[in-house]
Scaffold this active site. Structure first.
Site, PDB file in Angstrom:
ATOM      1  N   ASP A   8       0.775   0.425  -9.066  1.00 19.61           N
ATOM      2  CA  ASP A   8       0.417   1.267  -8.005  1.00 19.61           C
ATOM      3  C   ASP A   8       0.390   2.747  -8.804  1.00 19.61           C
ATOM      4  O   ASP A   8       1.630   3.192  -9.116  1.00 19.61           O
ATOM      5  CB  ASP A   8       1.211   1.181  -6.829  1.00 19.61           C
ATOM      6  CG  ASP A   8       0.590   1.934  -5.721  1.00 19.61           C
ATOM      7  OD1 ASP A   8       0.974   1.558  -4.429  1.00 19.61           O
ATOM      8  OD2 ASP A   8      -0.096   2.957  -5.946  1.00 19.61           O
ATOM      9  N   ASP A 102      -6.457   2.181  -6.825  1.00 18.83           N
ATOM     10  CA  ASP A 102      -5.227   2.487  -7.813  1.00 18.83           C
ATOM     11  C   ASP A 102      -4.134   1.415  -7.709  1.00 18.83           C
ATOM     12  O   ASP A 102      -3.205   1.794  -8.205  1.00 18.83           O
ATOM     13  CB  ASP A 102      -4.483   3.767  -7.278  1.00 18.83           C
ATOM     14  CG  ASP A 102      -3.805   3.691  -6.177  1.00 18.83           C
ATOM     15  OD1 ASP A 102      -3.723   3.014  -5.237  1.00 18.83           O
ATOM     16  OD2 ASP A 102      -2.734   4.659  -6.088  1.00 18.83           O
ATOM     17  N   GLU A 103      -4.430   0.269  -7.242  1.00 18.28           N
ATOM     18  CA  GLU A 103      -3.539  -0.933  -7.042  1.00 18.28           C
ATOM     19  C   GLU A 103      -4.128  -2.031  -7.710  1.00 18.28           C
ATOM     20  O   GLU A 103      -5.285  -2.393  -7.702  1.00 18.28           O
ATOM     21  CB  GLU A 103      -3.210  -1.098  -5.477  1.00 18.28           C
ATOM     22  CG  GLU A 103      -2.001  -0.381  -5.065  1.00 18.28           C
ATOM     23  CD  GLU A 103      -1.877  -1.137  -3.655  1.00 18.28           C
ATOM     24  OE1 GLU A 103      -1.600  -2.183  -3.605  1.00 18.28           O
ATOM     25  OE2 GLU A 103      -2.026  -0.239  -2.662  1.00 18.28           O
TER      26      GLU A 103
HETATM   27  P1  TTP Z   1      -1.835   5.047  -2.179  1.00 15.72           P
HETATM   28  O1  TTP Z   1      -1.441   4.089  -3.469  1.00 15.72           O
HETATM   29  O2  TTP Z   1      -1.238   4.418  -1.093  1.00 15.72           O
HETATM   30  O3  TTP Z   1      -1.158   6.468  -2.346  1.00 15.72           O
HETATM   31  P2  TTP Z   1      -0.870   7.193  -3.574  1.00 15.72           P
HETATM   32  O4  TTP Z   1      -1.278   6.832  -4.836  1.00 15.72           O
HETATM   33  O5  TTP Z   1      -1.437   8.593  -3.068  1.00 15.72           O
HETATM   34  O6  TTP Z   1       0.794   7.740  -3.392  1.00 15.72           O
HETATM   35  P3  TTP Z   1       1.872   6.330  -3.831  1.00 15.72           P
HETATM   36  O7  TTP Z   1       1.193   5.291  -4.205  1.00 15.72           O
HETATM   37  O8  TTP Z   1       2.364   7.221  -5.135  1.00 15.72           O
HETATM   38  O9  TTP Z   1       2.566   6.426  -2.844  1.00 15.72           O
HETATM   39  O10 TTP Z   1      -3.173   4.996  -2.126  1.00 15.72           O
HETATM   40  C1  TTP Z   1      -4.077   5.398  -3.427  1.00 15.72           C
HETATM   41  C2  TTP Z   1      -4.940   6.499  -3.023  1.00 15.72           C
HETATM   42  O11 TTP Z   1      -5.755   6.187  -1.947  1.00 15.72           O
HETATM   43  C3  TTP Z   1      -4.407   7.932  -2.549  1.00 15.72           C
HETATM   44  O12 TTP Z   1      -4.372   8.785  -3.743  1.00 15.72           O
HETATM   45  C4  TTP Z   1      -5.567   8.481  -1.874  1.00 15.72           C
HETATM   46  C5  TTP Z   1      -6.092   7.202  -1.213  1.00 15.72           C
HETATM   47  N1  TTP Z   1      -5.668   7.206   0.163  1.00 15.72           N
HETATM   48  C6  TTP Z   1      -6.493   7.673   1.418  1.00 15.72           C
HETATM   49  O13 TTP Z   1      -7.316   8.275   1.044  1.00 15.72           O
HETATM   50  N2  TTP Z   1      -5.791   7.618   2.447  1.00 15.72           N
HETATM   51  C7  TTP Z   1      -4.361   7.156   2.886  1.00 15.72           C
HETATM   52  O14 TTP Z   1      -3.870   7.200   3.955  1.00 15.72           O
HETATM   53  C8  TTP Z   1      -3.891   6.138   1.960  1.00 15.72           C
HETATM   54  C9  TTP Z   1      -2.705   5.658   2.041  1.00 15.72           C
HETATM   55  C10 TTP Z   1      -4.475   6.399   0.739  1.00 15.72           C
HETATM   56 MG    MG Z   2      -0.507   4.705  -5.264  1.00  9.09          MG
END
Ligand code: TTP
Ligand code: MG
Length: 358
Positions: A8, A102-103
């Site tokens: 992630d 991103d996962e």
């Molecule tokens: P995540 O992997 O949930 O969040 P992140 O990568 O920003 O942070 P981390 O993993 O370090 O906790 O989500 C990936 C991307 O998806 C995030 O950069 C932006 C988008 N996203 C949204 O647009 N809205 C949301 O509510 C979430 C959770 C993510």
């Molecule tokens: Mg992330």
């Protein structure tokens, strides 16, 4: 025993912004607003210290972090970076399942020792994309995800079978994939806050309370999850086109043909059970030049509305001889239903409003 890696990217959109604009590194960067109906998509870890979070109204984020750098999202750029990340994965296995941009879950079962491979993947993501990620390695998908979340950002966590129950025991029950806000509320009425509390429920009680998901959660709370990684076998695109018996010079004339093609392709994808994220309208003119335009489905609007927009974007004065309508950019065909649902219920083209009860 399987070996599953969950990867992630840390603060994905914000990290891409900081990568592209070094002057923002180390600063509270908040991505959202504009095309996002005024909510935060994500923010850098520097901004998280101020209490800013995903899905928070931008106005509130400004109050919490007045010195924040507020940027609009650049989805095309995130898609580009996402592809770079996937290229790294594919150097190690074909068996990976992406979730959003991103996962991903990677099946590393064929490696005798997956730990050094996992470390190398993390290093290579950093080297080849400039982004840091958190990775979790364990013996099933649920635990791999829990592992990658445990020590974000830039984390490397392994959960071995003999450690699983002890780690699970103290976690908030909301950590289990599938427990959203609604489920948490329901559980809190029974004073269930941690995974250990959740163990009190019998299988029957869990199913009675939470339906089908109850069974999965009963298992996941005990470190059991038999889901297999679903690789992206979906077709790259699905489209229909038709050559016209004579050239058409008006939008009004082309539109009904485009709509009938849309109906056909919608039928095709229903049968295939896939969920596209992009619609394309292709037009060949009388002089055989070809043009195509696309729209991403950002808000789960009916495809017909996007098709109207696409029709508006073409010029008809030189005569149209072929019309094509296609879908592409498919979400994983199978995988978990809730992940598919989430695709359309939220602000960005790739994320769902983190479904209440994932
Ligand atoms: P995540 O992997 O949930 O969040 P992140 O990568 O920003 O942070 P981390 O993993 O370090 O906790 O989500 C990936 C991307 O998806 C995030 O950069 C932006 C988008 N996203 C949204 O647009 N809205 C949301 O509510 C979430 C959770 C993510
Ligand atoms: Mg992330």
């Amino acid at each position: 025993m399987k070996k599953i890696l969950h990867v992630d990217i840390d603060a994905f959109y914000a990290s891409v912004e900081q990568l592209d604009r070094p002057e923002y590194r180390g600063l509270p960067v908040i991505v959202g607003g504009s095309s996002n109906r005024g909510v935060v998509s994500t923010c850098s870890y520097e901004a998280r210290k101020f209490g800013v979070r995903s899905a928070m109204p931008v106005a509130l984020a400004k109050k919490k972090c007045p010195q924040g750098i507020f940027l609009p999202p650049r989805f095309d750029r995130y898609v580009e970076k996402s592809k770079e990340i996937r290229r790294v994965f594919s150097a190690y296995t074909d068996r990976y399942q992406t979730v959003g941009l991103d996962e991903a879950y990677l099946d590393l079962s064929d490696y005798e020792n997956a730990v050094p491979v996992a470390k190398e993947i993390k290093r290579r993501v950093r080297k080849e994309t400039g982004l840091t990620c958190s990775v979790g390695l364990s013996y099933n998908m649920s635990l791999a995800k829990i592992a990658s979340d445990l020590k974000k950002p830039d984390a490397f966590v392994v959960i071995r079978p003999e450690q699983a129950m002890e780690i699970l025991r103290t976690l908030p029950v909301g950590t289990l994939h599938g427990v959203g806000k609604k489920t948490q509320e329901l559980l809190s009425k029974k004073e269930i806050y941690t995974v250990e509390d959740f163990w009190r429920l019998s299988l029957e009680e869990a199913v009675q309370m939470l339906g089908k998901m109850g069974h999965a959660l009963y298992d996941r709370a005990r470190g059991e999850d038999d889901r297999e990684i679903v690789t992206e076998r979906s077709p790259k695109s699905s489209s229909r086109e038709t050559t016209l018996p004579y050239d058409l010079y008006q939008r009004e004339a082309v539109a009904p043909i485009a709509f009938s093609l849309l109906q056909e392709v919608e039928q095709d994808i229903r049968e295939e059970g896939v969920i596209p994220q992009t619609i394309t309208l292709k037009i060949k003119y009388a002089d055989f030049t070809m043009r195509s335009k696309q729209r991403k489905n950002e808000y789960g609007v009916p495809w017909g509305e996007l098709l109207e927009e696409l029709l508006d974007a073409f010029d008809y004065s030189s005569g149209v001889r072929l019309v094509g309508v296609g879908f592409s950019n498919f979400a994983p065909a199978e995988g978990e239903r809730y992940e598919q649902l989430s695709l359309f219920s939220w602000q960005s083209p790739f994320y769902g409003e983190r479904q209440e009860d994932q």
